[in-house]
Design a protein around this motif. Structure first.
Motif, PDB file in Angstrom:
ATOM      1  N   VAL A   1     -19.836 -40.433  -1.991  1.00 11.25           N
ATOM      2  CA  VAL A   1     -19.813 -39.391  -3.094  1.00 11.25           C
ATOM      3  C   VAL A   1     -18.978 -40.072  -4.136  1.00 11.25           C
ATOM      4  O   VAL A   1     -17.766 -40.539  -3.840  1.00 11.25           O
ATOM      5  CB  VAL A   1     -19.318 -37.903  -2.569  1.00 11.25           C
ATOM      6  N   ASP A   2     -19.310 -39.810  -5.485  1.00 10.95           N
ATOM      7  CA  ASP A   2     -18.482 -40.406  -6.469  1.00 10.95           C
ATOM      8  C   ASP A   2     -17.522 -39.610  -7.001  1.00 10.95           C
ATOM      9  O   ASP A   2     -16.493 -39.941  -7.067  1.00 10.95           O
ATOM     10  CB  ASP A   2     -19.442 -40.784  -7.557  1.00 10.95           C
TER      11      ASP A   2
ATOM     12  N   SER B   1     -20.113 -34.051  -5.490  1.00  9.52           N
ATOM     13  CA  SER B   1     -20.116 -33.010  -4.381  1.00  9.52           C
ATOM     14  C   SER B   1     -19.420 -31.950  -5.244  1.00  9.52           C
ATOM     15  O   SER B   1     -18.255 -32.054  -5.752  1.00  9.52           O
ATOM     16  CB  SER B   1     -19.491 -33.589  -3.173  1.00  9.52           C
TER      17      SER B   1
ATOM     18  N   TRP C   1     -23.771 -48.369  -5.552  1.00  9.76           N
ATOM     19  CA  TRP C   1     -23.085 -47.723  -4.762  1.00  9.76           C
ATOM     20  C   TRP C   1     -22.663 -48.490  -3.398  1.00  9.76           C
ATOM     21  O   TRP C   1     -21.461 -48.653  -2.955  1.00  9.76           O
ATOM     22  CB  TRP C   1     -23.524 -46.421  -4.212  1.00  9.76           C
TER      23      TRP C   1
ATOM     24  N   TRP D   1     -25.967 -41.896  -8.442  1.00 15.83           N
ATOM     25  CA  TRP D   1     -24.535 -41.225  -8.343  1.00 15.83           C
ATOM     26  C   TRP D   1     -24.677 -39.953  -7.473  1.00 15.83           C
ATOM     27  O   TRP D   1     -25.752 -39.400  -7.612  1.00 15.83           O
ATOM     28  CB  TRP D   1     -23.880 -41.113  -9.567  1.00 15.83           C
ATOM     29  N   ALA D   2     -23.654 -39.615  -7.111  1.00 16.95           N
ATOM     30  CA  ALA D   2     -23.534 -38.228  -6.513  1.00 16.95           C
ATOM     31  C   ALA D   2     -22.116 -37.566  -6.467  1.00 16.95           C
ATOM     32  O   ALA D   2     -21.277 -38.087  -6.796  1.00 16.95           O
ATOM     33  CB  ALA D   2     -23.721 -38.496  -4.787  1.00 16.95           C
TER      34      ALA D   2
ATOM     35  N   CYS E   1     -18.817 -28.650   0.389  1.00 17.46           N
ATOM     36  CA  CYS E   1     -19.459 -30.011   0.636  1.00 17.46           C
ATOM     37  C   CYS E   1     -18.229 -31.172   0.488  1.00 17.46           C
ATOM     38  O   CYS E   1     -18.807 -32.301   0.673  1.00 17.46           O
ATOM     39  CB  CYS E   1     -20.704 -30.397  -0.057  1.00 17.46           C
ATOM     40  N   SER E   2     -17.244 -30.741   0.130  1.00 18.45           N
ATOM     41  CA  SER E   2     -16.143 -31.701   0.004  1.00 18.45           C
ATOM     42  C   SER E   2     -15.391 -31.460   1.145  1.00 18.45           C
ATOM     43  O   SER E   2     -14.855 -32.602   1.925  1.00 18.45           O
ATOM     44  CB  SER E   2     -15.304 -31.580  -1.112  1.00 18.45           C
TER      45      SER E   2
ATOM     46  N   HIS F   1     -15.826 -35.533  -6.554  1.00 17.88           N
ATOM     47  CA  HIS F   1     -15.594 -34.313  -5.979  1.00 17.88           C
ATOM     48  C   HIS F   1     -15.182 -33.160  -7.132  1.00 17.88           C
ATOM     49  O   HIS F   1     -14.138 -33.531  -7.777  1.00 17.88           O
ATOM     50  CB  HIS F   1     -14.833 -34.330  -5.019  1.00 17.88           C
TER      51      HIS F   1
ATOM     52  N   TYR G   1     -31.228 -38.716  -0.922  1.00 17.29           N
ATOM     53  CA  TYR G   1     -30.012 -39.656  -1.430  1.00 17.29           C
ATOM     54  C   TYR G   1     -30.761 -41.054  -1.378  1.00 17.29           C
ATOM     55  O   TYR G   1     -30.464 -41.795  -2.329  1.00 17.29           O
ATOM     56  CB  TYR G   1     -28.814 -39.581  -1.318  1.00 17.29           C
TER      57      TYR G   1
ATOM     58  N   ALA H   1     -19.903 -33.765   2.861  1.00 11.72           N
ATOM     59  CA  ALA H   1     -20.644 -34.787   2.397  1.00 11.72           C
ATOM     60  C   ALA H   1     -20.347 -36.019   2.584  1.00 11.72           C
ATOM     61  O   ALA H   1     -21.267 -36.840   2.945  1.00 11.72           O
ATOM     62  CB  ALA H   1     -20.973 -34.432   0.761  1.00 11.72           C
ATOM     63  N   ASP H   2     -18.900 -36.304   2.463  1.00 14.22           N
ATOM     64  CA  ASP H   2     -18.666 -37.750   2.858  1.00 14.22           C
ATOM     65  C   ASP H   2     -18.944 -38.357   4.206  1.00 14.22           C
ATOM     66  O   ASP H   2     -18.936 -39.499   4.421  1.00 14.22           O
ATOM     67  CB  ASP H   2     -17.067 -37.930   2.557  1.00 14.22           C
TER      68      ASP H   2
END
Lengths: 414, 256
Positions: B188-189, B163, B221, B160-161, B168-169, B191, B152, B182-183
């Motif tokens: 993360v934008d 998940s 971001w 942008w990302a 990964c959420s 989910h 990243y 992932a957070d």
């Protein structure tokens, strides 16, 4: 070291290197490069340390664990029937097989008799799953060879299989269709006709793929006489599945140790001759034809009867019984809260997954949760052979060899 | 153009038969053109008449006032930022990055049926330097998390990302020692829920992201996450070696 196009024959790599190196020239400098865990050709998050001499791979070491999920440990903390969705997510291309191996082991401990119809339904879904898994292998490995159209074709057919899974179980992936004692639900109306329609298409499509690839100049050049490993070496490394069959050993658990009524069906075990990448490719393609045949036979001979064991201590009572029967309600409550208890013991249940011998070892201490769940995942064992396959070949061939090995990192790391 | 005939159609439009006298044609043939024109020139123009005018303009048949009016009607005013965001949001390059089961559904999203190329997101890049969007498709283990974070970090702004999937959420069905949401380690934008999400669900998530990019002119971001001051490269390090960005020391493996 530079290799010109005209000099690249199909002979052993040592000869080619010797031809280009002056007799008294010093050996090439060795270079260690890291490949992965993020690399589009590693089919997941495999990391490889590769020792190169010029363009030739002299040694390599896989480093795994990048998708370690703790599935075996998580399984110890769940009731037997709640483990199924967790183990399904290991080898994520062969989810029916994971569930089958696990349920088979638990059924062995319980000494359960599985209704014939459930066994046939399992076979239908297992073989469809084998097709779906091989289609991903075909699409992605041809992508590694530079042929993107196979990716579109393979995934087009895979979508159809996933539609069938959705029809019978409600989900595309990780369907949790196979249960301890049978399958979750009987197949819905119209499923059989849809499967038959798909199989008819699939036969034609497979022939189209073979027409595209079998005699393709690039495919032949890239795959023939590359990555040869002989049968004794493969056996010593514990390799099973299409890799072993490509070397000429017809070891397939569906024939060697039939489970789930596989002995009812008439099918052949395709084997290769010398165990190069082309044999591996051909064995899998032929296997797909056989799988179609098995599903057709299973549909033809699908017996009537229960789709899951009628033992209410193991399987949930049907919905309508809950409204009328107190006993059913008690069984339902017991199963949903505690689950069923399994007599103490150990069981090892091997099946033939798309990648080889997938087995589940379950140890029970008599409670409603397994004391130990271990999976013998074929990708993990087969990856050992990668060093033997790729050593002393070009780095470009090593990508093709990895594609033909078809590892699934979710199964390796668990 | 010479008017040969004229009649009123059933819906009120006038059909005119026009003949082009100047084009040399074989003997006995004539070039005819049928053109439909509105009876009321002040009526709001239909899509068809707009098309006809556009065609006339391209042919060079519009002149003087007519041409000026056409240009005035066709010009759209916007800001550069909005135009850039519009272009950006319709051509995201995702990173070719599959972690587990969701990676297969991500491949399905690119493949034939769902065909994400319809929205301009099909150019999956293998290098993070060329990618705008990282889709975390699968479970991120503790061993993989530093690698993902490094990928990243290697992506260029704006980035942008997404998940994808439960693991990964929120750690999903596993929720154990091995998995990291992932957070915990990167912004993360969007989910996308599911285990794994259907390809259609991922497309829905990507389209939500597109809407977000179009609505928010500030793409960085750090601004979105209120994270200014968390830059890893120190100013004085930059002053001594301007090329210090993303270069790691000999013993620093970046956690990988």
């Amino acid at each position: 070291m530079s290799v010109t196009g005209s000099e690249v024959g199909l002979g052993p790599i040592e000869d080619q290197i010797a031809r280009q190196r002056a007799p008294d020239a010093p050996a090439e400098e060795l270079l260690t490069i890291n490949m992965g865990p993020h690399h589009p050709a590693t089919h997941g998050v495999l990391r490889l340390m590769v020792l190169l001499e010029g363009e030739v791979v002299r040694d390599l070491k896989p480093i795994i664990g990048y998708v370690h999920t703790g599935i075996e440990k998580t399984a110890e903390d769940k009731a037997y029937w709640k483990v199924i969705p967790v183990v399904e997510r290991m080898d994520y291309l062969a989810y029916y097989f994971n569930a089958m191996a696990y349920c088979g082991a638990v059924e062995g401990l319980l000494g359960l008799e599985i209704p014939k119809r459930a066994q046939y339904l399992r076979v239908i879904h297992l073989e469809l799953n084998r097709l779906a898994s091989h289609l991903v292998w075909l699409g992605t490995s041809c992508l590694d060879l530079g042929a993107i159209s196979m990716f579109w074709y393979g995934f087009r057919e895979r979508e159809q299989i996933l539609d069938l899974f959705e029809m019978s179980s409600g989900a595309r992936m990780h369907t949790r269709y196979i249960q301890v004692g049978g399958v979750m639900e009987d197949i819905p109306r119209g499923f059989e006709a849809k499967v038959r329609g798909f199989l008819k298409d699939m036969h034609e499509r497979l022939e189209q793929y073979e027409a595209l690839l079998d005699q393709n100049e690039i495919v032949l050049k890239r795959l023939r006489h590359v990555g040869i490993v002989d049968e004794p070496t493969l056996l010593a490394l514990g390799v099973t599945g299409p890799l072993l069959r490509a070397a000429g050993n017809p070891w397939d658990l569906r024939k060697a140790h039939p489970y789930s009524s596989y002995d009812d069906f008439d099918f052949k075990i395709p084997v290769g001759t010398i165990g190069d990448n082309y044999d591996r490719y051909r064995v899998r393609m032929a296997e797909m034809h056989e799988s179609i045949g098995i599903v057709e036979q299973a549909l033809d001979g699908l017996p009537e009867g229960d789709h899951i064991t009628p033992d209410r201590k193991i399987s949930l009572p049907p919905r309508h019984e809950l409204a009328t029967s107190m006993e059913a309600l008690i069984h339902h409550f017991k199963l949903v809260t505690e689950g069923f208890r399994v007599p103490p013991g150990e069981y090892y249940y091997p099946i033939e997954s798309p990648r080889g011998e997938l087995a589940c070892f379950v140890r029970s201490d008599g409670s409603a949760k397994p004391a130990r769940v271990h999976m013998r995942d074929p990708s993990f064992v087969n990856l050992q052979a990668f060093r033997e396959m790729a050593r002393d070949s070009y780095i470009a061939d090593f990508i093709a060899t990895l594609a033909m090995l078809d590892p699934v990192l979710g199964g390796i790391d668990r | 153009m010479v008017l040969v005939a004229e009649y009123t159609g059933p819906q009120g439009g006038v059909w005119r038969l026009l003949c082009c006298p100047n084009v040399p044609l074989p003997k006995g043939m004539s070039r005819l053109e049928i053109r439909r024109e509105l009876t009321d020139p002040t009526a709001p123009s239909s899509f068809r008449s707009q098309q006809l005018r556009a065609r006339d303009m391209l042919r060079g048949d519009l002149e003087a006032e007519e041409l000026e009016q056409y240009v005035e009607e066709s010009v759209l005013f916007t800001t550069l930022e909005k135009a850039a965001n519009w272009a950006r949001s319709n051509s995201l390059f995702p990173l070719t990055f599959g972690l587990a089961c969701c990676g297969i559904e991500f491949m399905h999203t690119i493949a034939s049926r769902v065909d994400i190329a319809r929205f301009g997101y099909e150019a999956a890049r293998a290098s993070p330097r060329q990618a705008d969007l990282i889709i975390l498709s699968g479970r991120v283990s503790i061993k993989m998390a530093p690698v993902v974070r490094r990928l990243y970090d290697q992506m260029l702004e704006p980035k942008w990302a997404i998940s994808m999937g439960a693991c990964c959420s929120s750690q999903g069905v596993f929720n154990n020692y091995a998995i990291v949401p992932a957070d915990k380690f990167m912004p993360v934008d969007v989910h996308v829920p599911g285990c794994p999400p259907r390809p259609e669900a991922l497309v829905h998530g990507i389209l939500k992201l597109r809407k977000m990019i179009q609505a928010d002119p500030d793409a960085g971001w750090r601004t979105r996450y209120d994270a200014h001051g968390t830059e890893e490269i120190l100013e004085d390090a930059l002053a001594t070696t301007p090329a210090a960005v993303n270069i790691f020391g000999p013993d620093d493996t970046g956690g990988a």
